[in-house]
Design a protein around this motif. Structure first.
Motif, PDB file in Angstrom:
ATOM      1  N   GLY A 394      49.682  36.864  48.642  1.00 27.69           N
ATOM      2  CA  GLY A 394      49.034  35.707  48.272  1.00 27.69           C
ATOM      3  C   GLY A 394      47.785  36.036  47.533  1.00 27.69           C
ATOM      4  N   ILE A 395      47.874  35.565  46.251  1.00 26.30           N
ATOM      5  CA  ILE A 395      46.527  35.835  45.414  1.00 26.30           C
ATOM      6  C   ILE A 395      45.531  34.793  45.443  1.00 26.30           C
ATOM      7  N   THR A 396      44.356  35.272  45.967  1.00 28.00           N
ATOM      8  CA  THR A 396      43.281  34.133  46.066  1.00 28.00           C
ATOM      9  C   THR A 396      42.362  34.381  44.873  1.00 28.00           C
ATOM     10  N   VAL A 397      41.959  35.480  44.343  1.00 26.69           N
ATOM     11  CA  VAL A 397      41.156  35.708  43.125  1.00 26.69           C
ATOM     12  C   VAL A 397      41.166  37.077  42.853  1.00 26.69           C
ATOM     13  N   THR A 398      41.013  37.168  41.511  1.00 28.45           N
ATOM     14  CA  THR A 398      41.132  38.506  40.947  1.00 28.45           C
ATOM     15  C   THR A 398      39.932  39.215  40.940  1.00 28.45           C
ATOM     16  N   SER A 399      40.072  40.702  41.250  1.00 23.75           N
ATOM     17  CA  SER A 399      38.825  41.473  41.415  1.00 23.75           C
ATOM     18  C   SER A 399      38.037  41.917  40.273  1.00 23.75           C
ATOM     19  N   GLY A 400      38.764  42.285  39.100  1.00 22.57           N
ATOM     20  CA  GLY A 400      38.072  42.924  37.998  1.00 22.57           C
ATOM     21  C   GLY A 400      37.674  41.682  37.202  1.00 22.57           C
ATOM     22  N   GLY A 401      37.092  42.206  36.008  1.00 20.74           N
ATOM     23  CA  GLY A 401      36.680  41.360  35.029  1.00 20.74           C
ATOM     24  C   GLY A 401      35.464  41.663  34.005  1.00 20.74           C
ATOM     25  N   ILE A 402      34.597  41.101  33.630  1.00 16.82           N
ATOM     26  CA  ILE A 402      33.503  41.406  32.779  1.00 16.82           C
ATOM     27  C   ILE A 402      32.517  42.196  33.297  1.00 16.82           C
ATOM     28  N   ALA A 403      32.160  43.229  32.499  1.00 21.94           N
ATOM     29  CA  ALA A 403      31.289  44.316  33.035  1.00 21.94           C
ATOM     30  C   ALA A 403      29.914  43.798  32.636  1.00 21.94           C
ATOM     31  N   VAL A 404      29.064  43.919  33.453  1.00 19.92           N
ATOM     32  CA  VAL A 404      27.897  43.487  33.491  1.00 19.92           C
ATOM     33  C   VAL A 404      26.598  44.514  34.007  1.00 19.92           C
ATOM     34  N   ASP A 405      25.316  44.436  33.358  1.00 19.95           N
ATOM     35  CA  ASP A 405      24.318  45.299  34.213  1.00 19.95           C
ATOM     36  C   ASP A 405      23.763  44.760  35.199  1.00 19.95           C
ATOM     37  N   THR A 427      33.978  36.252  38.043  1.00 14.22           N
ATOM     38  CA  THR A 427      34.524  36.624  36.550  1.00 14.22           C
ATOM     39  C   THR A 427      33.787  38.062  36.249  1.00 14.22           C
ATOM     40  N   VAL A 428      33.115  38.505  37.196  1.00 17.58           N
ATOM     41  CA  VAL A 428      32.445  39.806  37.045  1.00 17.58           C
ATOM     42  C   VAL A 428      33.223  40.927  37.624  1.00 17.58           C
ATOM     43  N   GLY A 429      33.425  42.055  36.877  1.00 16.62           N
ATOM     44  CA  GLY A 429      34.146  43.205  37.285  1.00 16.62           C
ATOM     45  C   GLY A 429      33.188  44.385  37.775  1.00 16.62           C
ATOM     46  N   GLY A 430      33.760  45.546  38.122  1.00 19.18           N
ATOM     47  CA  GLY A 430      32.955  46.286  38.441  1.00 19.18           C
ATOM     48  C   GLY A 430      32.299  46.470  39.878  1.00 19.18           C
ATOM     49  N   LEU A 431      32.793  45.556  40.671  1.00 24.09           N
ATOM     50  CA  LEU A 431      32.165  45.640  42.191  1.00 24.09           C
ATOM     51  C   LEU A 431      33.140  45.772  43.004  1.00 24.09           C
ATOM     52  N   GLU A 432      34.250  45.436  42.877  1.00 18.43           N
ATOM     53  CA  GLU A 432      35.578  45.634  43.775  1.00 18.43           C
ATOM     54  C   GLU A 432      36.729  46.214  43.183  1.00 18.43           C
ATOM     55  N   GLY A 433      37.567  46.608  44.052  1.00 18.71           N
ATOM     56  CA  GLY A 433      38.999  47.323  43.615  1.00 18.71           C
ATOM     57  C   GLY A 433      39.026  48.729  43.911  1.00 18.71           C
ATOM     58  N   GLY A 434      39.134  49.728  43.022  1.00 20.03           N
ATOM     59  CA  GLY A 434      39.354  51.148  43.316  1.00 20.03           C
ATOM     60  C   GLY A 434      41.020  51.236  43.815  1.00 20.03           C
ATOM     61  N   PRO A 435      41.226  52.363  44.109  1.00 18.00           N
ATOM     62  CA  PRO A 435      42.675  52.718  44.634  1.00 18.00           C
ATOM     63  C   PRO A 435      42.847  51.808  46.009  1.00 18.00           C
ATOM     64  N   ARG A 436      42.211  51.665  46.765  1.00 18.38           N
ATOM     65  CA  ARG A 436      42.381  50.883  48.105  1.00 18.38           C
ATOM     66  C   ARG A 436      42.195  49.360  47.765  1.00 18.38           C
ATOM     67  N   GLY A 437      41.786  49.034  46.881  1.00 20.87           N
ATOM     68  CA  GLY A 437      41.497  47.459  46.438  1.00 20.87           C
ATOM     69  C   GLY A 437      40.434  47.186  47.352  1.00 20.87           C
ATOM     70  N   GLY A 438      39.165  47.755  47.319  1.00 22.68           N
ATOM     71  CA  GLY A 438      38.328  47.590  48.059  1.00 22.68           C
ATOM     72  C   GLY A 438      37.513  46.154  47.857  1.00 22.68           C
ATOM     73  N   TYR A 439      37.137  45.327  48.745  1.00 22.67           N
ATOM     74  CA  TYR A 439      36.748  43.840  48.782  1.00 22.67           C
ATOM     75  C   TYR A 439      35.279  43.867  49.126  1.00 22.67           C
ATOM     76  N   VAL A 440      34.576  43.325  48.369  1.00 21.58           N
ATOM     77  CA  VAL A 440      33.068  43.233  48.540  1.00 21.58           C
ATOM     78  C   VAL A 440      32.783  41.842  49.200  1.00 21.58           C
ATOM     79  N   GLY A 441      33.349  40.790  48.586  1.00 21.33           N
ATOM     80  CA  GLY A 441      33.168  39.365  49.143  1.00 21.33           C
ATOM     81  C   GLY A 441      33.041  38.307  48.127  1.00 21.33           C
ATOM     82  N   GLY A 442      33.827  37.385  48.334  1.00 20.19           N
ATOM     83  CA  GLY A 442      33.867  36.310  47.168  1.00 20.19           C
ATOM     84  C   GLY A 442      32.538  35.512  47.020  1.00 20.19           C
ATOM     85  N   LEU A 443      32.000  35.263  48.027  1.00 22.53           N
ATOM     86  CA  LEU A 443      30.876  34.157  48.211  1.00 22.53           C
ATOM     87  C   LEU A 443      29.445  34.780  47.993  1.00 22.53           C
ATOM     88  N   ILE A 444      29.431  36.255  48.474  1.00 21.30           N
ATOM     89  CA  ILE A 444      28.242  36.757  48.264  1.00 21.30           C
ATOM     90  C   ILE A 444      28.244  37.199  46.652  1.00 21.30           C
TER      91      ILE A 444
END
Length: 463
Positions: A394-405, A427-444
């Motif tokens: 079940g896909i809720t939202v993609t983790s990757g996206g646009i690179a930002v500073d 839409t922002v990438g670079g905060l989540e993912g990695g080999p284990r699909g690390g999840y930071v949190g959609g609302l934050i």
């Protein structure tokens, strides 16, 4: 038409950014593709829990940063991770100032705030009287009172550039809107089968859309067209669901089957494991999506796990899965279970025997693939009846996206800032993912990076 800032997308990220810009006395406009007053978006139907990699946003910033880096195996980008964690407490404080009330998460004992009122924690989609929906409406009203504007039924098609600087947007029909800044906040690309097929799975139709299907990737495409860098597009946040969720709307977004998968084994039709169940549901969900046939996965477990499933999750799958039409197969032995589930009996029995033997010996990591136990302890499968549930990702939202500073400014592929262009939320990438699909949190991500983007634009234009 000319505005100080155009925000693409009317979810929490866009509304947070727009309100901060309006509070600075500037004139923002949100362009939202949804046409109805209660337009659908992931923000509106969110459960309402705010966390940073499953820690309270009010924990010390350095600890939150270290947790993000650990959960993503060091792949998260320092600048945006540090900016988010340094401002997590201020983000929660701003939400409270705006009238958002919090409660303790009903199934988390370590201080995860949840927007009030909470959902009823039942199977299916439940959002009308929830805290997220009410707060989304409140932020919309506040924006209008502060001089901002939200236009519904407007889909942005591209960015306008002037000598390398983003200077506005083009919308469907050819109309253009000029602005000193543009913030892309229209979410990920989870509902776009073409992009999912390009970056995540060869069988996008096999994924259950555990979302409102409004994240089409328009913003990411627009950013790429003007030279923006993207990062981590191969991972997504989601949960393991019953395969019946593909045709039964009462089985998504809940109940999810992560806990059952973490206590059982997940196999393909040959009876073999293909992923480390101990890494948790988000990891397993991504592993299922990566299979040649994502609809070949089944979780196998025993009576102890099924009884534990009465209490072990946000919406306990026992009995809600069965009560809402989901398939749960059971049998007194593994041969009968394999036959009912369409699994090779010999392969399944060999897998279960090896699994039980190594767990009893305390050597679960020696399995192939390994079975880690630090987060999710492993359980033997030895108490009949035995159970099997056909699965889907079940896909809720993609983790990757646009690179930002760290100011939410979009970065070009050469590392330079694209002037006038910002991004926020999913839409922002670079905060989540990695080999284990690390999840930071959609609302934050929505509130936190939305606040960063809005304050950055306000500071730039007011200064």
């Amino acid at each position: 038409m000319t505005y100080d800032a155009v925000i693409v997308g009317g979810g929490f990220a866009g509304l947070t950014a727009a309100n901060h810009i309006a509070l600075a006395g500037l004139k923002p406009i949100i362009l939202e593709a949804g046409t109805q007053d209660l337009y659908m978006c992931n923000s509106r139907v969110a459960t309402g829990a705010l966390h940073v990699a499953f820690r309270s946003p009010e924990d010390p910033a350095d600890e939150l940063f270290d947790t993000i880096m650990a959960e993503t195996d060091g792949t998260a980008r320092d600048a945006i991770a540090r900016a988010l964690t340094d401002n997590a407490q201020a983000t929660i404080d701003w939400m409270r100032d705006e009238g958002c009330e919090f409660m303790q998460h009903p199934r988390r004992s370590w201080g995860m705030p949840m927007m009030m009122p909470g959902r009823k924690m039942r199977a299916g989609l439940d959002w009308e009287n929830s805290g997220p929906n009410l707060f989304l409406k409140s932020l919309t009203q506040k924006l209008e009172k502060r001089g901002g504007n939200l236009r519904r039924g407007i889909r942005v098609r591209g960015l306008i550039t002037d000598d390398g600087r983003v200077a506005g947007v083009e919308i469907e029909g050819g109309e253009t809107i000029e602005a000193s800044a543009v913030i892309i906040a229209d979410g990920g690309f989870q509902a776009d089968r073409e992009l999912i097929g390009q970056y995540i799975t060869g069988s996008p139709e096999s994924l259950c859309q555990r979302n409102t299907e409004t994240g089409r990737g328009d913003g990411i495409r627009m950013a790429i067209a003007v030279g923006a860098e993207t990062v981590g597009l191969d991972k997504f946040y989601g949960h393991v669901l019953s395969r019946d969720a593909l045709t039964n709307e009462h089985l998504w977004p809940y109940p999810q089957l992560d806990v059952i998968c973490a206590k059982g084994i997940v196999v393909t039709t040959d009876g073999r494991r293909f992923a480390d169940e101990g890494q948790g549901g988000i990891y397993v969900t991504n592993a299922i999506a990566a299979l040649d046939d994502p609809l070949s996965a089944t979780v196998v477990f025993d009576r102890t796990v099924w009884e534990d499933a009465r209490e072990a999750d946000i919406v306990p799958p026992n009995p809600s899965l069965v009560d809402n039409g989901g398939t749960v197969l059971d049998a007194d032995n593994l041969d009968e279970l394999a036959s009912a589930a369409g699994i090779d009996a010999g392969g399944l029995k060999r897998t279960v025997n090896e699994y039980n033997k190594l767990i009893q010996a305390g050597s679960a990591p020696a399995l192939s693939p390994p079975r880690t136990t630090q987060t999710c302890p492993a359980h033997t499968i030895d108490k009949s009846p035995f159970y099997a549930i056909p699965l889907c990702a079940g896909i809720t939202v993609t983790s990757g996206g646009i690179a930002v500073d760290g100011q939410a400014r979009v970065l070009a592929e050469n590392g330079n800032v694209i002037e006038g262009l910002y991004a926020a939320g999913s839409t922002v990438g670079g905060l989540e993912g990695g080999p284990r699909g690390g999840y930071v949190g959609g609302l934050i991500k929505a509130f936190g990076i939305g606040r960063l983007a809005g304050r950055s634009v306000a500071g730039k234009l007011s200064g």
